[in-house]
Design a protein around this motif. Sequence first.
Motif, PDB file in Angstrom:
ATOM      1  N   GLY A  89      -4.864  28.520  -7.193  1.00 18.77           N
ATOM      2  CA  GLY A  89      -3.780  28.020  -6.360  1.00 18.77           C
ATOM      3  C   GLY A  89      -3.234  26.667  -6.758  1.00 18.77           C
ATOM      4  O   GLY A  89      -2.438  26.088  -6.018  1.00 18.77           O
ATOM      5  N   GLN A 272      -2.760  24.524   0.010  1.00 19.17           N
ATOM      6  CA  GLN A 272      -3.532  25.774   0.080  1.00 19.17           C
ATOM      7  C   GLN A 272      -4.460  25.798   1.301  1.00 19.17           C
ATOM      8  O   GLN A 272      -4.707  26.857   1.882  1.00 19.17           O
ATOM      9  N   LEU A 275      -3.295  27.500   4.571  1.00 19.05           N
ATOM     10  CA  LEU A 275      -2.954  28.928   4.550  1.00 19.05           C
ATOM     11  C   LEU A 275      -4.131  29.783   4.992  1.00 19.05           C
ATOM     12  O   LEU A 275      -5.286  29.355   4.974  1.00 19.05           O
ATOM     13  N   TYR A 289      -3.961  36.064  -4.834  1.00 17.94           N
ATOM     14  CA  TYR A 289      -3.380  35.542  -3.597  1.00 17.94           C
ATOM     15  C   TYR A 289      -2.978  34.078  -3.767  1.00 17.94           C
ATOM     16  O   TYR A 289      -1.856  33.679  -3.456  1.00 17.94           O
ATOM     17  N   ARG A 290      -3.891  33.263  -4.278  1.00 15.10           N
ATOM     18  CA  ARG A 290      -3.582  31.835  -4.437  1.00 15.10           C
ATOM     19  C   ARG A 290      -2.518  31.610  -5.519  1.00 15.10           C
ATOM     20  O   ARG A 290      -1.682  30.712  -5.401  1.00 15.10           O
ATOM     21  N   SER A 292      -0.099  33.662  -6.100  1.00 14.98           N
ATOM     22  CA  SER A 292       1.156  34.074  -5.467  1.00 14.98           C
ATOM     23  C   SER A 292       1.693  33.001  -4.532  1.00 14.98           C
ATOM     24  O   SER A 292       2.899  32.688  -4.549  1.00 14.98           O
ATOM     25  N   THR A 293       0.832  32.406  -3.720  1.00 11.32           N
ATOM     26  CA  THR A 293       1.303  31.377  -2.791  1.00 11.32           C
ATOM     27  C   THR A 293       1.776  30.136  -3.557  1.00 11.32           C
ATOM     28  O   THR A 293       2.748  29.497  -3.162  1.00 11.32           O
ATOM     29  N   PHE A 343       5.423  33.606   3.064  1.00 12.76           N
ATOM     30  CA  PHE A 343       4.847  32.452   3.770  1.00 12.76           C
ATOM     31  C   PHE A 343       4.310  32.866   5.148  1.00 12.76           C
ATOM     32  O   PHE A 343       3.239  32.419   5.561  1.00 12.76           O
ATOM     33  N   ALA A 346       1.083  34.574   4.831  1.00 14.52           N
ATOM     34  CA  ALA A 346       0.021  33.654   4.420  1.00 14.52           C
ATOM     35  C   ALA A 346      -0.338  32.653   5.515  1.00 14.52           C
ATOM     36  O   ALA A 346      -1.214  31.805   5.312  1.00 14.52           O
ATOM     37  N   ASP A 348       1.889  30.488   7.039  1.00 18.53           N
ATOM     38  CA  ASP A 348       2.722  29.290   7.074  1.00 18.53           C
ATOM     39  C   ASP A 348       4.028  29.599   7.817  1.00 18.53           C
ATOM     40  O   ASP A 348       5.106  29.683   7.219  1.00 18.53           O
TER      41      ASP A 348
END
Length: 509
Positions: A89, A272, A275, A289-290, A292-293, A343, A346, A348
């Motif tokens: 991330g 991070q 999230l 996942y990380r 992607s964010t 977002f 996740a 956010d």
Amino acid sequence: MAVTPTVAKGAPGIPARWTSSAKSGVGTALSARSPLWFTTSHGILNEIYYPRLDSACTRDLGLIVTGPDGYFSEEKRDAAHAVEPFEDGVPGYRLTNTASDGAYKIEKRLVTDSKRPVLLQETSFTAIKGQAADYRVYALLAPHLVNAGMGNTAWIGEHKGERLLFATGRGVSLALASSLPWGACSAGYVGFSDGWRQLHDSCALDPSCHTAEDGNVALTGEIGFSAGKTVALLALGFGASPEEAADLALASLKQGFEPAAKTYVDNWRTFQARLEKLDRRAASGLNTYRASTAVLATHLSVARPGAAVASLSIPWGFNKGDDDLGGYHLVWPRDLVETAGGFLAAGDGRQALQILAYLRSIQQPDGHWPQNVWSDGTAYWPGIQMDECAFPLLLADALRRAGHLPKSKLADFLAMIENAAAYVVRNGPVTGEDRWEEDAGYSPFTLAVEIAGLLAAADMLDACGKNEPANYLRETADCWNDQIERWTFVTGTEAGAKAGVEGYYVRIA
């Protein structure tokens, strides 16, 4: 013999082009003091964006290695590339480029300075065949200041006693500094007198090529590696003037790589940490996942909260010149809603709500959204796609369902919702005209977004006590829903017979 610096030959250079959009990394410092975004592919830096994420300012920055007997190797073409993020991330990168012929290895670390718009590349060179002294390593930089490869001016200059590589164009300047003093340097026109051409043809730079004005230009500088100095820090600074860009680059150089990297990593860890913990690893070991964010967050504007471009890239860049400024580094309402959905998933919700507020600010008076806009809201392509007019309704409803748009806040967006729903009713159900590859017609995808958008708008109008228009939207959605097969499902076709199916939905009718 003294060499009189001259303007390089071959003005204005070959027509400018962009580079590959097959990116292996994107990054930014998540800092308002550092409005700088970078991309990588093929082991090198590609487009760097400044001072907005829709303003590409470089084509690429890579290294060339020369050696005995006319040896010439360009790392992006002549090496195997490995890329690794600093940690899950955190989009700082370690790049390792190993020459395909086994002659050398180049290792880099990349971050941007959170305190100022400077990109830092720590670079080390290792000779695998022969000695390090056998080789010379050159940085090759192609300025494309503010979305254009032509009309740039490049030169080798000095600032406060330090030698730097400069370029300027369209009100933005850059300056490239090195912790190891530059050796031979040149500024030339791409395809005729640039450093790549000089090194390829004669294994040396022409010191008389000191300036290249108003064209497609390139800067080249020999990095001063020696037996005891195998690591160089390159600092590429950006500013409104050459002096400002140089000041910033030298300040980052003086601070050094480690302090900049620490702040960079800390900023991303903070992002991070807020999230949801939905971590998962691919077979490669990458925390998808990380990653992607981090990609989603890297595409956010710092100047306009809620704005995010579709991609920090120029698709088919090898074929794109200055007559097509847009690429994907524009805000596309469809992609922006999907980014907001990421977002929201996740955890956010605040960021997703900012995106909805930004969409409200760029909605047109008649209720639609342009096909794409610059981050300040100015339309680029004049086309209208109906799914992009309905998608913001789905985002508002998703935020409402997730508890981020209670009735008190929903009222702030009611005018946006009513205008968008009215536009869809008046202009749907066909897709609309665009500047991409479509003609207007019936599309199952667009119909799905429109119908769902009208139903979502009806629920939100109901919540605000507007039951009569809500019922009208539901009836319209039901009517369109009943027609989907008639409009978009075909039977008895040659393609269907080949596939062994009675019928299928067409992409656009």
